[in-house]
Design a protein around this motif. Structure first.
Motif, PDB file in Angstrom:
ATOM      1  N   MET A  66       0.851  -1.195   0.000  1.00 33.10           N
ATOM      2  CA  MET A  66       0.000   0.000   0.000  1.00 33.10           C
ATOM      3  C   MET A  66       0.888   1.248   0.000  1.00 33.10           C
ATOM      4  SD  MET A  66      -2.890   1.206   2.741  1.00 33.10           S
ATOM      5  CE  MET A  66      -3.913  -0.201   2.346  1.00 33.10           C
ATOM      6  N   TYR A  67       0.466   2.237  -0.838  1.00 33.79           N
ATOM      7  CA  TYR A  67       1.265   3.462  -0.959  1.00 33.79           C
ATOM      8  C   TYR A  67       1.184   4.270   0.333  1.00 33.79           C
ATOM      9  CZ  TYR A  67       2.825   8.058  -2.506  1.00 33.79           C
ATOM     10  OH  TYR A  67       3.487   9.248  -2.625  1.00 33.79           O
ATOM     11  N   GLN A  68       2.309   4.774   0.759  1.00 32.01           N
ATOM     12  CA  GLN A  68       2.388   5.623   1.934  1.00 32.01           C
ATOM     13  C   GLN A  68       2.873   7.010   1.516  1.00 32.01           C
ATOM     14  OE1 GLN A  68       5.090   4.292   5.002  1.00 32.01           O
ATOM     15  NE2 GLN A  68       3.767   5.048   6.637  1.00 32.01           N
ATOM     16  N   VAL A  69       2.201   8.032   1.976  1.00 28.69           N
ATOM     17  CA  VAL A  69       2.543   9.394   1.549  1.00 28.69           C
ATOM     18  C   VAL A  69       3.953   9.738   2.016  1.00 28.69           C
ATOM     19  CG1 VAL A  69       0.132  10.141   1.550  1.00 28.69           C
ATOM     20  CG2 VAL A  69       1.511  10.399   3.619  1.00 28.69           C
ATOM     21  N   LEU A  70       4.554  10.664   1.295  1.00 27.99           N
ATOM     22  CA  LEU A  70       5.951  11.015   1.579  1.00 27.99           C
ATOM     23  C   LEU A  70       6.125  11.567   2.984  1.00 27.99           C
ATOM     24  CD1 LEU A  70       6.929  12.706  -1.815  1.00 27.99           C
ATOM     25  CD2 LEU A  70       7.385  10.370  -1.070  1.00 27.99           C
ATOM     26  N   ALA A  71       5.139  12.325   3.485  1.00 30.29           N
ATOM     27  CA  ALA A  71       5.285  12.932   4.807  1.00 30.29           C
ATOM     28  C   ALA A  71       5.370  11.875   5.904  1.00 30.29           C
ATOM     29  CB  ALA A  71       4.109  13.876   5.075  1.00 30.29           C
ATOM     30  N   ARG A  72       4.726  10.715   5.725  1.00 27.66           N
ATOM     31  CA  ARG A  72       4.799   9.640   6.717  1.00 27.66           C
ATOM     32  C   ARG A  72       5.956   8.689   6.430  1.00 27.66           C
ATOM     33  NH1 ARG A  72      -0.669   6.605   7.688  1.00 27.66           N
ATOM     34  NH2 ARG A  72       0.695   5.719   9.299  1.00 27.66           N
ATOM     35  N   LYS A  73       6.222   8.462   5.154  1.00 25.43           N
ATOM     36  CA  LYS A  73       7.281   7.514   4.785  1.00 25.43           C
ATOM     37  C   LYS A  73       8.652   8.013   5.193  1.00 25.43           C
ATOM     38  CE  LYS A  73       9.057   4.996   0.768  1.00 25.43           C
ATOM     39  NZ  LYS A  73       8.916   4.774  -0.699  1.00 25.43           N
ATOM     40  N   TYR A  74       8.861   9.334   5.058  1.00 24.30           N
ATOM     41  CA  TYR A  74      10.187   9.894   5.346  1.00 24.30           C
ATOM     42  C   TYR A  74      10.169  10.742   6.620  1.00 24.30           C
ATOM     43  CZ  TYR A  74      11.524   8.321   0.709  1.00 24.30           C
ATOM     44  OH  TYR A  74      11.797   7.541  -0.383  1.00 24.30           O
ATOM     45  N   ARG A  75       9.314  10.370   7.592  1.00 25.20           N
ATOM     46  CA  ARG A  75       9.326  11.058   8.889  1.00 25.20           C
ATOM     47  C   ARG A  75      10.618  10.693   9.617  1.00 25.20           C
ATOM     48  NH1 ARG A  75       4.213  10.882  12.763  1.00 25.20           N
ATOM     49  NH2 ARG A  75       3.818  12.857  11.699  1.00 25.20           N
ATOM     50  N   PRO A  76      11.334  11.663  10.177  1.00 26.36           N
ATOM     51  CA  PRO A  76      12.607  11.362  10.866  1.00 26.36           C
ATOM     52  C   PRO A  76      12.389  10.399  12.031  1.00 26.36           C
ATOM     53  CG  PRO A  76      12.396  13.717  10.448  1.00 26.36           C
ATOM     54  CD  PRO A  76      11.074  13.111  10.099  1.00 26.36           C
ATOM     55  N   ARG A  77      13.332   9.459  12.195  1.00 27.89           N
ATOM     56  CA  ARG A  77      13.246   8.446  13.244  1.00 27.89           C
ATOM     57  C   ARG A  77      14.266   8.669  14.352  1.00 27.89           C
ATOM     58  NH1 ARG A  77      10.068   4.234  11.384  1.00 27.89           N
ATOM     59  NH2 ARG A  77       9.642   4.284   9.143  1.00 27.89           N
ATOM     60  N   ASN A  78      15.182   9.630  14.167  1.00 31.93           N
ATOM     61  CA  ASN A  78      16.153   9.969  15.217  1.00 31.93           C
ATOM     62  C   ASN A  78      16.581  11.418  15.008  1.00 31.93           C
ATOM     63  OD1 ASN A  78      18.423   9.909  13.234  1.00 31.93           O
ATOM     64  ND2 ASN A  78      17.958   7.700  13.235  1.00 31.93           N
ATOM     65  N   PHE A  79      17.360  11.914  15.932  1.00 32.08           N
ATOM     66  CA  PHE A  79      17.754  13.323  15.871  1.00 32.08           C
ATOM     67  C   PHE A  79      18.675  13.624  14.688  1.00 32.08           C
ATOM     68  CE2 PHE A  79      16.803  13.049  20.525  1.00 32.08           C
ATOM     69  CZ  PHE A  79      15.745  13.952  20.508  1.00 32.08           C
ATOM     70  N   ASN A  80      19.397  12.632  14.195  1.00 27.50           N
ATOM     71  CA  ASN A  80      20.286  12.858  13.057  1.00 27.50           C
ATOM     72  C   ASN A  80      19.498  13.104  11.769  1.00 27.50           C
ATOM     73  OD1 ASN A  80      22.586  12.494  14.655  1.00 27.50           O
ATOM     74  ND2 ASN A  80      22.572  10.266  14.335  1.00 27.50           N
ATOM     75  N   GLU A  81      18.319  12.506  11.652  1.00 32.15           N
ATOM     76  CA  GLU A  81      17.509  12.696  10.455  1.00 32.15           C
ATOM     77  C   GLU A  81      16.632  13.944  10.524  1.00 32.15           C
ATOM     78  OE1 GLU A  81      15.211   9.220   9.830  1.00 32.15           O
ATOM     79  OE2 GLU A  81      16.934   7.871   9.581  1.00 32.15           O
ATOM     80  N   LEU A  82      16.624  14.592  11.655  1.00 33.05           N
ATOM     81  CA  LEU A  82      15.764  15.763  11.837  1.00 33.05           C
ATOM     82  C   LEU A  82      16.258  16.915  10.956  1.00 33.05           C
ATOM     83  CD1 LEU A  82      13.307  16.505  13.634  1.00 33.05           C
ATOM     84  CD2 LEU A  82      14.938  17.575  15.209  1.00 33.05           C
TER      85      LEU A  82
END
Length: 689
Positions: free
Chosen positions: A1-17
């Motif tokens: 199922m397609y997941q929107v970009l805002a949820r798919k690429y939500r940061p998972r740690n402080f380095n990705e913020l």
């Protein structure tokens, strides 16, 4: 199922913020040192990472590897938090649970220990939606919660929170993201998704997001669907209903160059495209702001295409700063009044027409009504020149002679009282404006009548077309034209009327003001030759006066540049200390004396004895400044009367010439002449600053 970009690429740690370095740095340091607070408040606009940071913090607190700033992302706890099913992370939407009963139910479960994790984390989103009773019920628990409980609050409107709640939390304000940060992040995500995108289109999406990364990702999803798998600049503009920036630049250029036909074409184009005129006006205001910034910050980095960058730079060089300020003010006023117009299109078009109508006059432009008003004066001047009359004055006499009240010129180097006294001696003694009150008009007319009768006994009033006449200017300097050198026998004949005669004539009708002329007497041959010699000796003074007439007052006040070598002169001395880093007190003292001797050698400062006590305190500063620039200087002081010209006197002489020049420029202005003629006005309180 397609997941929107805002949820798919939500940061998972402080380095990705993305962005928010000030928040991630503070939280990382607290986690590494174990200095954890029991309540955190994250504020900021939509889509900047409030809830994301709260989830990352919950993951860091409950990671099975321990409390850390870099969660492992592989343990069951980290995976459960990422998937939104961690049982000890209680996310509450305060907008749907505003009642105090809901808050009490929440607080009833606070004392119980966490089921799976290390801490029980309550994440309350949009916390400002809670009722007053809910906040009051939460206060005691929020101040002293159990050790295993952490409260994380997120809100877009912190002003609605009670101060008692804010004081119990560590508050972090998240800022809107910059366009550069959003553009870089979108480029990275589109690269991972293998989607072809135009850089200008990405920049346009980032700008339209207005600091929200979630909005930017949502617009990117929409642009991919609109462009059938690609993101093109024109597609983004069509999708967002944006205005082509080149049209805005063309409109500003047409307004600045007064191209009315071009402005009409652009307004018609706006109508045909049915653009949102409020967005067009917003874009116009933003462009004016950008042009003004470029004039003062030429190195400002522009993120547009090469074509648009070139147009921006050209416009910033063509339009002056004062024009941009005028355009910006009119556009902002039109934006505020847009809702008051019958239609927004009407309000926008009237704003554009106002920009076209109100513009600063160029140096070579004069309004047509002023040209007509000046025409009789020009014709009168031509008639006077053709008649060959020996007219002494060099300026046209206005119908209404303004009363000029002198005020001292302010300067850092001279006191106002002393300069006022010198001005009173060097200029014609004119009465002040307080003398011309209504009660004294009647007595002034009687005085004028008596003085006119007295003057008529020694000078015959001739018609204005007499070619053997001398017209007296009450403000002219008699010594300038050699009147002081006329023999004593003829001095009685060419005596000038006092300035009171002309000032009191202000209260008579124009038809009652006579042209005072004096017939030129027949002089003996010896007297004529002496007069010619005296006038010939004044020619250099006249040339100097004409050279000053071509300067502006600020140019006259400017101290001529000097080469600081060789013998000291008063000009070199004044140029040095007025351009030095001496304190105002030392410069004030230096202007009352002169320096003699040789620069970078024996130098003697001559100053009157009355300044001895003051110089004793400031002599060290003056000597130190001289030796700093010229190390071989031997400085001495002599207290004696200074007979030669001092910088203080030179400064006042320049001020007097600048004041006279300013008065001439004002009287020559068509606007001033027009006002004086139409409203029977006076020029008063002329000052130079």
């Amino acid at each position: 199922m397609y997941q929107v970009l805002a949820r798919k690429y939500r940061p998972r740690n402080f380095n990705e913020l993305v962005g928010q370095n000030h928040v991630s740095r503070a939280l990382t340091s607290a986690l590494e040192r174990g200095r954890l607070h029991h309540a955190y408040l994250f504020t900021g606009t939509r889509g900047v990472g409030k809830t994301t940071i709260a989830r990352i913090l919950a993951k860091c607190l409950n990671c099975e590897t321990g409390v850390t700033s870099t969660p492992c992302e592989v343990c069951p706890t980290c995976r459960a938090v990422n998937e939104g099913r961690f049982i000890d992370l209680i996310e509450i939407d305060a907008a749907s649970r505003t009642k105090v009963e809901d808050t009490r139910e929440l607080l009833d479960n606070v004392p119980y220990a966490p089921t799976q994790g290390r801490f029980k984390v309550y994440l309350i989103d949009e916390v400002h939606m809670l009722s007053t009773h809910s906040f009051n019920a939460l206060l005691k628990t929020l101040e002293e919660p159990p050790e295993h409980v952490k409260f994380l609050f997120a809100t877009t409107d912190p002003q609605k929170l009670p101060i008692t709640v804010i004081s119990r939390c560590l508050q972090f304000t998240l800022r809107p993201l910059a366009v550069d940060e959003i553009t870089e992040h979108l480029t990275h995500i589109l690269g991972l998704e293998s989607i072809q995108a135009n850089q200008d289109a990405i920049w346009q999406i980032a700008e339209s997001a207005q600091g929200s990364l979630r909005d930017a990702l949502s617009l990117t999803d929409q642009a991919i669907a609109y462009g059938q798998g690609e993101i093109q600049h024109q597609d983004v503009k069509d999708m967002l209903g944006l205005i082509d920036r080149t049209i805005i630049y063309d409109l500003i250029l047409a307004i600045h160059q007064n191209q009315k036909s071009r402005v009409s074409e652009l307004l018609l184009q706006f109508r045909q495209q049915a653009l949102d005129v409020s967005l067009v006006l917003d874009q116009l205001i933003s462009t004016l702001h950008e042009l003004a910034l470029l004039q003062y910050l030429p190195d400002l980095s522009l993120k547009y295409s090469a074509e648009i960058n070139q147009k921006i730079m050209q416009l910033s060089g063509l339009i002056s700063a004062q024009d941009l300020q005028l355009y910006y003010q009119i556009a902002c006023k039109g934006r505020a009044d847009l809702q008051l117009a019958v239609t927004q299109e009407q309000g926008f078009e009237m704003t554009v027409l106002r920009l076209l109508a109100f513009r600063p006059l160029q140096a070579n432009e004069i309004p047509q009504n002023r040209v007509i008003a000046q025409q009789p004066v020009v014709e009168q001047a031509q008639t006077t020149q053709q008649s060959g009359a020996p007219v002494v004055e060099t300026q046209q006499q206005a119908t209404v002679q303004p009363v000029i009240e002198e005020f001292p010129l302010h300067d850092d180097y001279a006191s106002d009282d002393e300069f006022n006294n010198q001005s009173a001696q060097s200029h014609i003694n004119e009465p002040s404006s307080d003398d011309f009150i209504d009660e004294e008009i009647q007595s002034a007319e009687q005085t004028l009548e008596a003085q006119t009768n007295t003057f008529a006994e020694s000078a015959e009033i001739q018609p204005s077309n007499n070619q053997d006449q001398i017209v007296f200017d009450p403000n002219a300097d008699a010594g300038l034209f050699g009147f002081d050198d006329i023999p004593q026998e003829s001095a009685q004949v060419v005596e000038e009327p006092s300035s009171d005669d002309f000032l009191l004539a202000e209260y008579l009708p124009e038809e009652a003001q006579p042209q005072v002329t004096v017939e030129q007497p027949e002089l003996a041959q010896e007297q004529i030759s002496s007069v010619e010699q005296s006038q010939a000796s004044v020619v250099p003074a006249q040339v100097a006066q004409q050279s000053h007439e071509s300067l502006m007052p600020q140019d006259i006040l400017q101290i001529p540049e000097q080469v600081l070598e060789g013998e000291w002169t008063v000009e070199k001395w004044e140029y040095w200390f007025r351009n030095s880093q001496l304190s105002p007190a030392v410069q004030e003292l230096a202007q009352y004396g002169v320096m003699t001797g040789t620069i970078n050698a024996e130098s003697v400062f001559h100053v009157p004895e009355q300044y001895q006590q003051l110089l004793t305190q400031l002599q060290h500063n003056l000597e130190a400044a001289l030796k700093e620039q010229w190390p071989q200087t031997h400085f001495h002081v002599k207290f004696e009367d200074v007979a030669q010209l001092t910088p203080y006197q030179m400064q006042h002489e320049r001020k007097a010439r600048a004041y006279q020049r300013a008065e001439q420029l004002l009287n020559a202005e068509p606007a001033v002449q027009d006002l004086l003629q139409q409203f029977d006005g006076e020029l008063q309180n002329i000052q130079l600053k």
